[in-house]
Design a protein around this motif. Structure first.
Motif, mmCIF file in Angstrom:
data_model
loop_
_atom_site.group_PDB
_atom_site.id
_atom_site.type_symbol
_atom_site.label_atom_id
_atom_site.label_comp_id
_atom_site.label_asym_id
_atom_site.label_seq_id
_atom_site.Cartn_x
_atom_site.Cartn_y
_atom_site.Cartn_z
ATOM 1 N N LEU A 23 13.719 72.352 55.958
ATOM 2 C CA LEU A 23 14.404 73.641 55.937
ATOM 3 C C LEU A 23 15.916 73.483 56.067
ATOM 4 O O LEU A 23 16.676 74.233 55.450
ATOM 5 N N ARG A 24 16.361 72.519 56.858
ATOM 6 C CA ARG A 24 17.800 72.251 56.944
ATOM 7 C C ARG A 24 18.345 71.827 55.583
ATOM 8 O O ARG A 24 19.394 72.304 55.128
ATOM 9 N N SER A 25 17.620 70.904 54.937
ATOM 10 C CA SER A 25 18.077 70.368 53.657
ATOM 11 C C SER A 25 18.076 71.427 52.564
ATOM 12 O O SER A 25 19.018 71.523 51.776
ATOM 13 N N ARG A 26 17.055 72.256 52.542
ATOM 14 C CA ARG A 26 16.911 73.221 51.457
ATOM 15 C C ARG A 26 17.825 74.419 51.620
ATOM 16 O O ARG A 26 18.356 74.940 50.635
ATOM 17 N N HIS A 27 18.031 74.866 52.866
ATOM 18 C CA HIS A 27 18.726 76.143 53.072
ATOM 19 C C HIS A 27 20.055 76.022 53.817
ATOM 20 O O HIS A 27 20.765 77.017 53.958
ATOM 21 N N GLY A 28 20.379 74.838 54.318
ATOM 22 C CA GLY A 28 21.650 74.646 54.994
ATOM 23 C C GLY A 28 21.792 75.426 56.284
ATOM 24 O O GLY A 28 22.894 75.845 56.649
ATOM 25 N N THR A 69 19.220 84.062 65.262
ATOM 26 C CA THR A 69 18.245 82.982 65.281
ATOM 27 C C THR A 69 16.851 83.564 65.437
ATOM 28 O O THR A 69 16.650 84.528 66.171
ATOM 29 N N ALA A 70 15.878 82.956 64.755
ATOM 30 C CA ALA A 70 14.475 83.317 64.915
ATOM 31 C C ALA A 70 13.777 82.215 65.701
ATOM 32 O O ALA A 70 13.912 81.035 65.387
ATOM 33 N N ALA A 126 14.252 81.138 56.867
ATOM 34 C CA ALA A 126 15.253 80.184 56.384
ATOM 35 C C ALA A 126 15.814 80.611 55.033
ATOM 36 O O ALA A 126 17.019 80.488 54.782
ATOM 37 N N ALA A 127 14.953 81.119 54.155
ATOM 38 C CA ALA A 127 15.404 81.558 52.831
ATOM 39 C C ALA A 127 16.388 82.714 52.930
ATOM 40 O O ALA A 127 17.219 82.906 52.037
ATOM 41 N N ASP A 128 16.312 83.472 54.014
ATOM 42 C CA ASP A 128 17.270 84.565 54.244
ATOM 43 C C ASP A 128 18.479 84.112 55.054
ATOM 44 O O ASP A 128 19.276 84.947 55.508
ATOM 45 N N GLY A 129 18.623 82.806 55.260
ATOM 46 C CA GLY A 129 19.799 82.263 55.929
ATOM 47 C C GLY A 129 19.799 82.435 57.431
ATOM 48 O O GLY A 129 20.864 82.377 58.060
ATOM 49 N N ILE A 130 18.641 82.613 58.028
ATOM 50 C CA ILE A 130 18.541 82.815 59.472
ATOM 51 C C ILE A 130 18.232 81.488 60.155
ATOM 52 O O ILE A 130 17.291 80.782 59.766
ATOM 53 N N ASP A 131 19.030 81.128 61.144
ATOM 54 C CA ASP A 131 18.795 79.899 61.901
ATOM 55 C C ASP A 131 17.466 79.974 62.649
ATOM 56 O O ASP A 131 16.950 81.068 62.937
ATOM 57 N N LEU A 132 16.950 78.807 62.999
ATOM 58 C CA LEU A 132 15.608 78.746 63.571
ATOM 59 C C LEU A 132 15.530 77.889 64.820
ATOM 60 O O LEU A 132 16.246 76.894 64.948
ATOM 61 N N VAL A 133 14.642 78.296 65.723
ATOM 62 C CA VAL A 133 14.106 77.397 66.738
ATOM 63 C C VAL A 133 12.604 77.396 66.501
ATOM 64 O O VAL A 133 11.946 78.439 66.617
ATOM 65 N N VAL A 134 12.068 76.242 66.121
ATOM 66 C CA VAL A 134 10.646 76.144 65.800
ATOM 67 C C VAL A 134 9.944 75.361 66.900
ATOM 68 O O VAL A 134 10.467 74.378 67.414
#
Length: 262
Positions: free
Chosen positions: A47-52, A3-4, A22-30
């Protein structure tokens, strides 16, 4: 899943950096301030919708004392493993002499730009070293390389601290599997100028970059484990002009010209 954790992620460089992770498939806390909650939610949904990927949001004021440890506590409650830390949140006060500044605003700027960044870096670096992996990206500024001058005393000093701190942390982390990079951003087309009080940055048009390539340069440097990224020929030119100017007074005049409120 790695996670980033990205602060100041609702707009500008933070939003662009979130998109790259997100484009590299890394989960996020923003993270963003409470006044940007709607924007942050929109970023997370996109980002959820675009990258799952999984995207958690945290709205809080990082310019308050104790904000760093409190953010770590909130992220721990989410049950995620932070492998990447991006300290992007920051503010500036430009175009005012120090005796014209609101001392409360200056104190909050230093708290956000310096203290919270230091707390988050220190706390997560210890965890990353224990895990044997991780990367930290601290967003600095070309102002960290320019001779100190009036009209941005607190801001330039705060970014000089970020540069110095990040380079020292990078040395401390050598051989641990963890890296620290700082992004020396030049004038960038974001909301920064408006929030810093400058408004018209027409004198910097020739040096301005869009947020996307600046974020890309910082992201690539972080993923490669480099200590510093300074994107843009204009940004490098500003640094060189300051270094080559023959006198401190002239350097101050050149730098001050660009941040005068006009």
């Amino acid at each position: 899943m790695a996670t980033a954790l990205i602060t100041g992620a609702s707009t500008g460089l933070g939003r662009e950096l979130a998109s790259l992770f997100a484009a590299d498939g890394i989960d996020l806390v923003v993270v963003s301030s409470e006044r940007s909650t709607a924007q942050l939610t929109a970023v997370a949904d996109e980002l959820r919708s675009r990258h799952g990927i999984r995207v958690d949001t945290v709205s809080m004021d990082l310019s308050q004392p104790g904000a760093g440890p409190e953010l770590v506590r909130r992220v721990d409650e989410l049950g995620v493993d932070v492998e990447y830390l991006v300290n992007n949140a920051g503010v500036g006060i430009l175009g005012l002499k120090i005796h014209e500044c609101d001392p409360v605003a200056v104190s909050k700027m230093v708290q956000l730009n310096v203290v919270t960044l230091t707390d988050l870096t220190t706390l997560y670096a210890a965890r990353m070293v224990k895990a044997g992996r991780g990367a930290i990206l601290n967003v600095s500024s070309v102002a960290a390389y320019v001779i100190p001058h009036g009209l941005e005393a607190g801001y330039a000093a705060s970014k000089a601290y970020v540069r110095s701190f990040s380079e020292a942390v990078a040395d401390d982390l050598r051989g641990t599997g963890v890296t620290c990079t700082h992004l020396a951003a030049g004038p960038t087309r974001t909301e920064f100028a408006q929030t810093a009080g400058v408004g018209d940055w027409s004198r910097l048009d020739r040096f301005m970059l869009d947020a996307a390539p600046v974020a890309q340069a910082g992201y690539e440097a972080m993923r490669a484990g480099r200590v510093m990224a300074m994107p843009g020929l204009g940004t490098k030119a500003m640094r060189s002009l300051s270094a080559l100017s023959p006198s401190r007074r002239l350097k101050a005049a050149i730098s001050g010209y660009f941040v005068t409120r006009h």
